[in-house]
Design a protein around this motif. Sequence first.
Motif, PDB file in Angstrom:
ATOM      1  N   LYS B 233       7.817-116.562 -48.360  1.00 41.46           N
ATOM      2  CA  LYS B 233       8.894-116.683 -47.502  1.00 41.46           C
ATOM      3  C   LYS B 233       8.755-115.919 -46.010  1.00 41.46           C
ATOM      4  N   THR B 234       9.238-114.699 -46.178  1.00 45.25           N
ATOM      5  CA  THR B 234       9.095-113.943 -45.104  1.00 45.25           C
ATOM      6  C   THR B 234       8.684-112.410 -45.669  1.00 45.25           C
ATOM      7  N   ASN B 235       7.287-111.985 -45.307  1.00 43.46           N
ATOM      8  CA  ASN B 235       6.735-111.137 -45.784  1.00 43.46           C
ATOM      9  C   ASN B 235       7.439-109.483 -45.583  1.00 43.46           C
ATOM     10  N   TRP B 236       8.194-109.656 -44.472  1.00 43.55           N
ATOM     11  CA  TRP B 236       8.812-108.245 -44.018  1.00 43.55           C
ATOM     12  C   TRP B 236      10.194-108.054 -45.097  1.00 43.55           C
ATOM     13  N   SER B 237      10.859-109.254 -45.477  1.00 38.69           N
ATOM     14  CA  SER B 237      11.945-109.402 -46.135  1.00 38.69           C
ATOM     15  C   SER B 237      11.533-108.978 -47.560  1.00 38.69           C
ATOM     16  N   HIS B 238      10.344-109.560 -48.037  1.00 35.46           N
ATOM     17  CA  HIS B 238       9.814-109.178 -49.255  1.00 35.46           C
ATOM     18  C   HIS B 238       9.577-107.743 -49.527  1.00 35.46           C
ATOM     19  N   SER B 239       8.868-107.142 -48.485  1.00 34.28           N
ATOM     20  CA  SER B 239       8.718-105.692 -48.760  1.00 34.28           C
ATOM     21  C   SER B 239      10.051-105.042 -48.805  1.00 34.28           C
ATOM     22  N   LYS B 240      10.909-105.402 -48.122  1.00 29.52           N
ATOM     23  CA  LYS B 240      12.133-104.514 -47.978  1.00 29.52           C
ATOM     24  C   LYS B 240      12.897-104.902 -49.262  1.00 29.52           C
ATOM     25  N   CYS B 241      12.796-105.925 -50.027  1.00 30.53           N
ATOM     26  CA  CYS B 241      13.382-106.172 -51.348  1.00 30.53           C
ATOM     27  C   CYS B 241      12.918-105.244 -52.250  1.00 30.53           C
ATOM     28  N   ILE B 242      11.494-104.913 -52.233  1.00 30.84           N
ATOM     29  CA  ILE B 242      11.078-104.013 -53.333  1.00 30.84           C
ATOM     30  C   ILE B 242      11.497-102.763 -53.162  1.00 30.84           C
ATOM     31  N   LEU B 243      11.419-102.157 -51.731  1.00 29.73           N
ATOM     32  CA  LEU B 243      12.071-100.851 -51.449  1.00 29.73           C
ATOM     33  C   LEU B 243      13.641-100.769 -51.905  1.00 29.73           C
ATOM     34  N   ILE B 244      14.319-101.663 -51.574  1.00 31.07           N
ATOM     35  CA  ILE B 244      15.791-101.305 -51.715  1.00 31.07           C
ATOM     36  C   ILE B 244      16.200-101.402 -53.273  1.00 31.07           C
ATOM     37  N   LEU B 245      15.386-102.119 -53.984  1.00 30.14           N
ATOM     38  CA  LEU B 245      15.441-102.304 -55.584  1.00 30.14           C
ATOM     39  C   LEU B 245      15.287-100.972 -56.049  1.00 30.14           C
ATOM     40  N   LEU B 246      14.214-100.254 -55.630  1.00 27.65           N
ATOM     41  CA  LEU B 246      13.913 -98.841 -56.078  1.00 27.65           C
ATOM     42  C   LEU B 246      15.077 -97.935 -55.649  1.00 27.65           C
ATOM     43  N   SER B 247      15.517 -98.001 -54.168  1.00 25.73           N
ATOM     44  CA  SER B 247      16.560 -97.050 -54.032  1.00 25.73           C
ATOM     45  C   SER B 247      17.895 -97.468 -54.798  1.00 25.73           C
ATOM     46  N   LEU B 248      18.193 -98.828 -55.187  1.00 30.29           N
ATOM     47  CA  LEU B 248      19.395 -98.930 -56.012  1.00 30.29           C
ATOM     48  C   LEU B 248      19.032 -98.342 -57.422  1.00 30.29           C
ATOM     49  N   GLY B 249      17.921 -98.229 -57.877  1.00 27.77           N
ATOM     50  CA  GLY B 249      17.826 -97.722 -59.203  1.00 27.77           C
ATOM     51  C   GLY B 249      17.790 -96.065 -59.102  1.00 27.77           C
ATOM     52  N   GLY B 250      18.004 -95.444 -58.032  1.00 29.22           N
ATOM     53  CA  GLY B 250      18.005 -93.953 -57.854  1.00 29.22           C
ATOM     54  C   GLY B 250      16.761 -93.243 -58.104  1.00 29.22           C
ATOM     55  N   LEU B 251      15.533 -94.144 -57.552  1.00 27.07           N
ATOM     56  CA  LEU B 251      14.352 -93.511 -57.724  1.00 27.07           C
ATOM     57  C   LEU B 251      14.105 -92.498 -56.424  1.00 27.07           C
ATOM     58  N   PRO B 252      13.596 -91.252 -56.626  1.00 24.11           N
ATOM     59  CA  PRO B 252      13.441 -90.549 -55.310  1.00 24.11           C
ATOM     60  C   PRO B 252      11.995 -91.113 -54.978  1.00 24.11           C
ATOM     61  N   PRO B 253      11.611 -91.085 -53.603  1.00 27.83           N
ATOM     62  CA  PRO B 253      12.623 -90.420 -52.705  1.00 27.83           C
ATOM     63  C   PRO B 253      13.472 -91.322 -51.774  1.00 27.83           C
ATOM     64  N   PHE B 254      14.130 -92.115 -52.483  1.00 31.40           N
ATOM     65  CA  PHE B 254      14.889 -93.237 -51.542  1.00 31.40           C
ATOM     66  C   PHE B 254      16.021 -92.639 -51.449  1.00 31.40           C
ATOM     67  N   THR B 255      17.041 -93.168 -50.866  1.00 34.60           N
ATOM     68  CA  THR B 255      18.620 -92.587 -50.749  1.00 34.60           C
ATOM     69  C   THR B 255      19.255 -92.731 -52.020  1.00 34.60           C
TER      70      THR B 255
END
Lengths: 282, 347
Positions: B233-255
């Motif tokens: 669909k959209t490559n940028w949204s796809h990449s953002k989705c992966i990062l935000i899921l890891l951040s939601l999971g509480g994985l460092p070094p994300f927020t």
Amino acid sequence: MLLRFVTCSCRHACLGVSWMRSSPWRTAIHTQKVACRTFSNRTFRPMKALSANMALLKEEAMDKLLGPDGIPLDIYLLRQTNVIWKFDDENSLKKWEVSTDKEIGGKSEASISLGKSGRTLLFQGSLNTEPARDGKVRYSGYSTLRSKRVKGSFGKSKHYDWSPFNVLHLRVRGDGRPLMVFIIVENFFSLHDDDLYNYFIYTRGGPYWQDVKIPFSKFFLSSRGRIQDAQSAMWLDKVNGLGITMGDQVSGPFKFEIDFIGIAIDPAHSEHFAYELYGKAK
Amino acid sequence: MKLTLFSGVFLGTTTTMLSSSWFIAWLGLEINMMAIIPLMMNPISQRSLESSAKYFISQAVASSTIILASSWNWFISGQWIISHTSDNFSITLISLALLLKLGLAPLHFWLPEVLQGVNLQMGLIISTWQKLAPLTLLIQISSNTGLKPILIFISVFSVLIGGFGGLNQTQLRKLLAYSSISHLGWIVGVIFLSPSLSWLTTLVYLTITYSTFVILIELNSTKISDLMFSWSKTNWSHSKCILILLSLGGLPPFTGFFLKLSISNELLSNSLISMTILLMLGSLISLFFYLRLSFITSLLLTPTNLLIKGSWKTHHHSNLLNNLLFLFSIFLLPLSPLMLSLSHISL
């Protein structure tokens, strides 16, 4: 009425009640079989039910840990097809129920059995479009085959989650008569109890099997047999069952054989809903 | 009409957050609930009507419990002021009602079903904006010592339920509902120790959840199988989705890691070791399914295996606010000392 000792079916000496009918013309004494009401029977059945339900609950918990529908998630996501109902033995027929217009005073008949090969379901009978003469019913002549609701532990309803799939696939063989397939989805309000999503199956007749693939986007909403103005797409995450109705307003015998009913993913099909979603006229 | 209803939602929440009286706070909660019900029913379908009905029942029960308990407090102590609530029975009842409003375990059963029945836009509002008013009230009454055992139990139970409930979920909205239960469990666990830290972590949680919903709206994904094909669909949204899921999971070094780190620090410095261990164990389960979701999104289907019809790649108009909040939800961890000092929190 006499109070006396009787022997019940479980050979316990029980205090039972029997009716004695006597008249100048009859001397026969009518006794009733008395149900044994001992302590063990009164408590044994609920305990059996409780242990059966606890076993089901444990199975559900283990399935939940394993994956959706008890299947590991990666297999669940990558599968392209899934056979929901197949008819290998007599037990598979118990998951289905047949009803006809006899409920409203009609004269149609229908039954289900295993086909000649022993691996198909044969739905056959005869339609009679003559309505009941009760002054209320104007139209008649239908026979329905419907899957039974699946119950989980403690009578909880279980639903099918068909959301990863977009096509209903049936392998059927008919006699040339059209039928209607409907899907029953879970509802919250009792107003929606009779809501069904329907589509048609046109059988070819003849000895050859036909693969009927109906996208879920083609199913339209009806309630109590009337097509609704306010249509909406079917929600596939809580499906309660499926049914097939023979009701083409033609009296006569019918035969319909099903090899299997399954669901599949058609990657080329991207339609969400086939019908117009306009507002109702005021 | 929609503008009026959105104004009502905004007005209700701000009224509750700014009030010092139980009656006005209850009024704000009711205005907010009445305004959001018609918004949830749009577009009308059986499931949206079901979600609205379930939401109305749970929120109405909670609101009526709040007014009952606050009336009882007024009867006992003659006070309507929130911070002067002294009767233990009233406080316990009010806190249970607020926990029902927030959707915390064991009063969480309505949240996954309601979120599943509404569209992603309304899911965003229910998961973010609707949490503010009840959390404000909970923070104001959290100083009462009688609430501490209840809040500890609710916190641990919510994190565990959020972990086990989200396991093997295939519907993304339900998964985010369990994520909300889990994250709010963490926040409620520190509410009686440091209200300012709970506010800061709430803001972080709201930022991450907002970004998650926005990305799912961009990808138009409501189930995991949709995420599998999102690369086309959209490559940028796809990449953002992966990062935000890891951040939601509480994985460092994300927020998202900041939330768990700061709360764990606070709990350990107050010698609540077993509670911290249980919260972390619950979060490990959540992290497992977020990692699995990231794997499914990124690696399960290779980009060369085109099983679906390709979609038109139209020009995507980027929104400054959404992009900014996305950056905050991913890269804010190095700024955590600054955030803590700005909130006057010392760990």
